[in-house]
Write an enzyme that holds these catalytic residues in place. Structure first.
Site, PDB file in Angstrom:
ATOM      1  N   GLU A   1       0.967   3.851   1.926  1.00  0.00           N
ATOM      2  CA  GLU A   1       1.508   4.232   3.227  1.00  0.00           C
ATOM      3  C   GLU A   1       2.751   3.413   3.561  1.00  0.00           C
ATOM      4  OE1 GLU A   1      -3.067   4.378   3.521  1.00  0.00           O
ATOM      5  OE2 GLU A   1      -1.539   3.183   2.516  1.00  0.00           O
TER       6      GLU A   1
ATOM      7  N   HIS B   1       0.842  -1.194   0.000  1.00  0.00           N
ATOM      8  CA  HIS B   1       0.000   0.000   0.000  1.00  0.00           C
ATOM      9  C   HIS B   1       0.883   1.252   0.000  1.00  0.00           C
ATOM     10  CE1 HIS B   1      -3.876  -2.060   1.689  1.00  0.00           C
ATOM     11  NE2 HIS B   1      -3.436  -2.610   0.567  1.00  0.00           N
TER      12      HIS B   1
ATOM     13  N   CYS C   1      -2.100  -0.429   7.622  1.00  0.00           N
ATOM     14  CA  CYS C   1      -1.341   0.792   7.312  1.00  0.00           C
ATOM     15  C   CYS C   1      -1.523   1.838   8.409  1.00  0.00           C
ATOM     16  CB  CYS C   1      -1.747   1.358   5.958  1.00  0.00           C
ATOM     17  SG  CYS C   1      -1.115   0.378   4.570  1.00  0.00           S
TER      18      CYS C   1
ATOM     19  N   CYS D   1      -5.950   1.439   5.403  1.00  0.00           N
ATOM     20  CA  CYS D   1      -6.481   0.178   5.909  1.00  0.00           C
ATOM     21  C   CYS D   1      -5.992   0.036   7.350  1.00  0.00           C
ATOM     22  CB  CYS D   1      -6.008  -0.991   5.040  1.00  0.00           C
ATOM     23  SG  CYS D   1      -4.252  -1.385   5.208  1.00  0.00           S
TER      24      CYS D   1
END
Length: 154
Positions: A58, A56, A87, A84
């Site tokens: 992040e 992801h 993250c 999410c």
């Protein structure tokens, strides 16, 4: 939003910019691990309705900062989508103190963890998707001469 345009997974384009004192510390987008094939080349690798071929945005922003020895303690994360749960926990563990998002993410516990940790969550309206650059309005800029667009000079 611009960082999200580098994303290589077609399921969602997400970007993350880590900033402290108006200085960009690191950026990330959802994409494959360094040296591995990207979703847009070989397709997504789906497990439990999530693409696991990519990190992801992040995580990639945190990893980029770590690789370059940049502390993100006290930083603000500007993220296209609500992180999410995983993250969100990584941002908290890395010392991020504020998160700015432009859309939500279904099923995330990020807001709960941010609230319990005292991290400020700032929801903003999604900005326009078109960048307007008034080239003619800048006295020091001009369009390329005809036939030079796309060519390289060294």
């Amino acid at each position: 939003m611009l960082a999200s345009e580098r994303a290589t997974c077609p399921r969602m384009h997400c970007g993350c910019v880590l900033v402290k004192e108006k200085y960009v510390l690191s950026t990330g987008y959802n994409g494959s691990l360094p040296g591995l094939e990207h979703c847009e080349e070989v397709g997504c690798l789906i497990v439990d309705n999530h693409c696991v071929r990519t990190n992801h945005a992040e995580m990639n922003a945190i990893a980029q900062a770590a690789r370059h020895g940049v502390s993100i303690d006290g930083a603000t994360a500007y993220v296209t989508n609500m992180p999410c749960t995983t993250c969100a926990k990584a941002l908290l563990a890395a010392g991020v103190v504020r998160v700015v998002v432009f859309s939500d993410y279904k099923g995330s516990l990020a807001e709960k963890f941010f609230d319990e940790s005292g991290v400020t969550l700032d929801r903003r309206t999604m900005p326009g998707t078109v960048i307007t650059y008034d080239l003619e309005g800048y006295s020091s800029a001009s369009r390329f001469k005809e036939g030079t667009s796309g060519s390289e000079t060294h």
